[in-house]
Design a protein around this motif. Structure first.
Motif, short mmCIF file in Angstrom:
data_model
loop_
_atom_site.label_atom_id
_atom_site.label_comp_id
_atom_site.label_asym_id
_atom_site.label_seq_id
_atom_site.Cartn_x
_atom_site.Cartn_y
_atom_site.Cartn_z
N VAL A 86 0.84 -1.20 0.00
CA VAL A 86 0.00 0.00 0.00
C VAL A 86 0.87 1.25 0.00
O VAL A 86 2.04 1.21 0.40
CB VAL A 86 -0.94 0.05 1.23
CG1 VAL A 86 -1.82 -1.17 1.30
CG2 VAL A 86 -0.14 0.20 2.52
N MET A 134 -6.90 -6.44 1.08
CA MET A 134 -5.84 -5.79 1.84
C MET A 134 -6.35 -5.33 3.21
O MET A 134 -5.69 -5.55 4.24
CB MET A 134 -5.31 -4.59 1.05
CG MET A 134 -4.15 -3.85 1.71
SD MET A 134 -4.58 -2.73 3.06
CE MET A 134 -5.52 -1.48 2.16
N VAL A 183 -2.25 -1.18 -3.61
CA VAL A 183 -3.45 -0.51 -3.11
C VAL A 183 -3.07 0.91 -2.71
O VAL A 183 -2.18 1.11 -1.88
CB VAL A 183 -4.06 -1.27 -1.93
CG1 VAL A 183 -5.28 -0.51 -1.37
CG2 VAL A 183 -4.48 -2.68 -2.36
N LEU A 194 -9.98 4.02 -1.84
CA LEU A 194 -8.93 3.04 -2.10
C LEU A 194 -9.00 2.58 -3.55
O LEU A 194 -10.08 2.27 -4.07
CB LEU A 194 -9.08 1.82 -1.18
CG LEU A 194 -8.76 2.01 0.29
CD1 LEU A 194 -8.96 0.69 1.05
CD2 LEU A 194 -7.34 2.51 0.50
N THR A 223 -5.12 3.63 5.30
CA THR A 223 -3.80 3.00 5.22
C THR A 223 -2.88 3.43 6.34
O THR A 223 -1.69 3.10 6.33
CB THR A 223 -3.15 3.32 3.87
OG1 THR A 223 -3.07 4.74 3.71
CG2 THR A 223 -3.96 2.74 2.72
N HIS A 246 0.00 5.94 -0.15
CA HIS A 246 -1.07 6.92 -0.19
C HIS A 246 -0.58 8.21 -0.83
O HIS A 246 0.60 8.56 -0.76
CB HIS A 246 -1.59 7.21 1.22
CG HIS A 246 -0.53 7.68 2.18
ND1 HIS A 246 -0.24 9.01 2.38
CD2 HIS A 246 0.32 6.98 2.98
CE1 HIS A 246 0.73 9.12 3.26
NE2 HIS A 246 1.10 7.91 3.64
N LYS A 289 -8.33 -4.29 -2.80
CA LYS A 289 -8.41 -3.35 -1.69
C LYS A 289 -9.11 -3.92 -0.47
O LYS A 289 -8.63 -3.73 0.66
CB LYS A 289 -9.10 -2.06 -2.14
CG LYS A 289 -10.56 -2.22 -2.53
CD LYS A 289 -11.12 -0.91 -3.06
CE LYS A 289 -12.59 -1.03 -3.42
NZ LYS A 289 -13.45 -1.26 -2.24
N GLU A 317 -4.35 4.81 -1.51
CA GLU A 317 -5.39 5.65 -0.96
C GLU A 317 -5.18 7.07 -1.46
O GLU A 317 -4.10 7.65 -1.31
CB GLU A 317 -5.36 5.64 0.57
CG GLU A 317 -6.49 6.46 1.20
CD GLU A 317 -6.50 6.40 2.72
OE1 GLU A 317 -7.51 6.83 3.31
OE2 GLU A 317 -5.50 5.93 3.31
N THR A 331 -7.03 -0.06 -6.49
CA THR A 331 -6.09 -1.15 -6.75
C THR A 331 -5.45 -0.89 -8.11
O THR A 331 -6.11 -0.95 -9.14
CB THR A 331 -6.78 -2.52 -6.77
OG1 THR A 331 -7.51 -2.71 -5.56
CG2 THR A 331 -5.74 -3.63 -6.90
#
Length: 499
Positions: A10, A103, A250, A238, A19, A12, A100, A252, A240
Motif C-alpha cells: 500500500v 488488503m 493498493v 482506495l 492505510t 497513499h 483493496k 489511498e 487497486t
C-alpha cells in the motif's frame, strides 16, 4: 485457484486514513490498531445516520449506493417488524484486478470491524457476519481480530468460493443463509428483510472499505472528514493499481485526484488505454485517462465509472482485442448461468470476440459481438451481463483502430501478453481429441450452450472452458461421445481449496 497468502502493498497520496500505520506494521493487531487510531466514539442511532448522510458516504463496492439511505431502510424495517437487524461486511473479492478489501481485512481488519461494530451497537444488531473468500488472508486474519476485541453482539466469519459472482450482495446473503452462492433470481432488498435478508432479518450490507470509511468518519467528524476530496464527494478512496510483472498496489487517494498523477506515482504510463472500475468498469483513452478526475462525477463525464476502484493500464506492446477476449471468455464462465443473458448472450459474445481476434468472419464477427451484448444488457438477474457489456463495448470504442485491423483480416500484429490479470489456475475444460473425433455432432446436441459445431459437424474449438452450471451437459457429452473423443480436465486442487 491458488491460495492468496500475499499481503498487498500500500501507499497513499494525501493523508493516510485507511492505510494509516501500514508503513510501519505488516498487520495491525488490536494493540497496534489502538496505537495508530484514536479511540472510537459511541454515536447514537440518529447521530450515526446523520453522520453518514452529512458526508454522503456511499458504498465502495461498485454501485455507489448511499449508505445512510440503505441504513434508514433497514432501521424502518426493524421498527416495523420488531426484528433486530443483521450487519454484513462484504469482504469477498472475486475480481482478479481488485485487492483493496482483501488488503483491509488482511492488514487492517480492525478498521472495518470498527465500522461494523459502530452500526451494530447503534442499531441494536442481532449479529455481525463477515464474508471472506476461501483461501484468502482474511480467512485467518478476521477470526483472529474478532477474538481480540469486545463485540456488541455475536459475530462470525463465512467463507465463500472464489468466483466473480460471489461478491454480489444477494449471492453473499444466500451463502450466509446456507444456499448456493449465486445471485438471487428474484430481486429483494436486503434492508427490508424477508427473502432478501439474512434469516429474513433486515440486513445492512456494505463492503469492507465502506465500513472502514464509516469508522474514519466517526473518529474525524464530518468537517475534518471533508477536509480532503471534492465538495460533492468528500474523503478518500482506495484504488487497486495493477502493475505488469508485479503485484497489485493498493493506493489511498482523495476523491478528485487526477488519474495521471496516480499512474505517475506508481511508475506507470497510460499506454494504449486505461481500464477504471475493473471488469465491470469502462475503458478510457490515454488522453482522457491522464486528465480524468477520480470521482464518480468526473469519470461519468468521460463515460467511465469508478466501480470498485480497480485500475489497469494496457501496455502498447500487447494486442488489445486479444486481451479483451481473454477476460470476456473468463467472465462468461464466471456467471451463474441462471438467465438468458448469462447462458447465451455472454458466451456468444466471447465466441464472436475470439473469431474477431483471429481475423475470422471480419465485419460479421464484430456485428455478432455487438448484437450478443446488446441483447444481454438490461435483462439479467444481476448486474453481471450489464457490467460485462460495458467492459467490452467501451473497449471496442477506445481500441477502434485495433479492432479495424482485425476486421480487415491480419490483425494488429502484436502478441497477447496477458496484461489483464486473470486467475493462474484454469477452471474445468472440455478437451477434444482430434485423432478420435469423427464429427458425429452428438456433443453439440447434448451440450448446445457449450459445444459449438463448425460447418462440417466438428467442434469449433479444441479446448472449451466449462462453467460450473455447464458441467452436467459437459459430462453427458463426454459419457455419450461415440468416438470417446472428449474428456474433462479439472484444476487440482479445486478452486478455493488451499494448496
Amino acid at each position: 485457484m491458488s491460495t492468496r497468502i500475499d499481503l498487498p502493498q500500500v501507499f497513499h497520496l494525501g493523508p493516510a486514513r485507511l492505510t494509516a500505520g501500514l508503513d510501519r506494521f505488516r498487520r495491525l493487531d488490536l494493540a497496534s490498531h489502538t496505537h495508530v487510531h484514536p479511540p472510537l466514539p459511541r454515536p447514537t442511532r440518529d447521530d450515526l445516520l446523520d453522520l453518514a448522510e452529512h458526508v454522503d458516504l456511499r458504498g465502495r463496492g461498485g454501485a455507489g449506493f448511499p449508505f445512510a439511505r440503505k441504513a434508514r431502510a433497514a432501521m424502518a424495517a426493524a421498527d416495523r417488524t420488531g426484528a433486530r437487524p443483521v450487519i454484513v461486511v462484504n469482504g469477498s473479492e472475486g475480481e482478479p484486478p481488485s485487492a483493496k478489501d482483501r488488503m483491509l481485512l488482511a492488514r487492517s481488519p480492525h478498521l472495518a470491524l470498527d465500522g461494523a461494530c459502530l452500526a451494530a451497537a447503534a442499531f441494536g444488531a442481532e449479529e455481525i457476519v463477515i464474508g471472506v473468500t476461501a483461501g484468502s488472508p482474511g480467512e485467518v486474519s478476521v477470526p483472529a481480530a474478532l477474538d481480540e476485541r469486545d463485540l456488541p453482539c455475536p459475530a462470525r466469519t463465512v467463507c465463500l468460493p472464489e468466483r466473480f459472482v460471489s461478491g454480489e450482495s444477494s449471492a453473499l446473503i444466500r451463502g450466509v443463509n446456507g444456499l448456493p452462492v449465486q445471485p438471487a433470481t428474484v430481486r429483494a432488498r436486503a434492508a427490508e428483510g424477508g427473502t432478501g435478508g439474512v434469516r429474513r432479518r433486515p440486513t445492512l450490507l456494505s463492503n469492507a472499505e465502506t465500513w472502514a470509511q464509516l469508522a474514519v468518519a466517526a473518529r474525524l467528524g464530518p468537517g475534518a472528514y471533508a477536509a480532503v476530496g471534492t465538495t460533492a464527494e468528500p474523503g478518500t478512496v482506495l484504488l487497486t493499481v495493477n502493475r505488469p510483472a508485479a503485484g497489485p498496489l493498493v493506493v489511498e487517494v482523495p476523491f478528485g485526484t487526477r488519474l495521471g498523477d496516480v499512474l505517475d506515482a506508481c511508475g506507470l504510463r497510460p499506454g494504449a488505454g486505461v481500464l477504471v472500475g475493473g471488469y465491470h468498469g469502462a475503458w478510457l483513452g490515454p488522453v482522457d485517462a491522464v486528465g480524468a478526475s477520480l470521482s464518480r462525477t468526473g469519470l461519468a463525464e468521460l463515460g467511465g465509472t469508478l466501480g470498485a476502484g480497480a485500475i489497469v493500464a494496457l501496455t502498447a506492446d500487447t494486442c488489445p482485442l486479444g486481451e479483451i477476449t481473454r477476460v470476456a471468455t473468463w467472465l462468461a464462465g464466471e456467471s451463474a448461468g441462471q438467465c438468458g443473458p448469462c447462458r447465451r448472450g455472454l458466451p456468444d459474445a466471447a465466441e464472436a470476440l475470439a473469431a474477431l481476434a483471429t481475423g475470422a468472419d471480419g465485419p460479421a464477427a464484430l456485428e455478432d459481438v455487438r448484437r450478443a451484448l446488446g441483447s444481454a444488457q438490461g435483462g439479467g438477474a444481476c448486474s453481471h451481463p450489464d457490467g460485462t457489456a460495458r467492459f467490452v463495448l467501451s473497449a471496442l470504442d477506445v481500441f477502434a483502430r485495433d479492432v479495424e485491423a482485425h476486421v480487415a483480416g491480419p490483425g494488429c500484429g502484436r502478441p497477447v501478453l496477458g496484461v489483464l490479470p486473470l486467475p493462474h489456475d484454469e477452471g474445468a475444460r472440455l478437451e477434444v481429441d482430434w485423432s478420435r473425433c469423427a464429427g458425429h455432432g452428438l456433443c453439440g446436441v447434448l451440450a448446445p450452450g457449450l459445444v459449438r459445431l463448425g460447418p462440417h459437424g466438428y467442434p469449433a474449438s479444441t479446448t472449451i472452458p466449462v462453467a460450473p452450471w455447464q458441467e452436467h451437459g459437459a459430462r453427458r457429452a463426454v459419457n455419450q461421445c461415440p468416438a470417446l473423443a472428449l474428456r474433462m480436465r479439472r484444476p487440482w486442487p479445486p478452486p478455493g481449496r488451499p494448496r
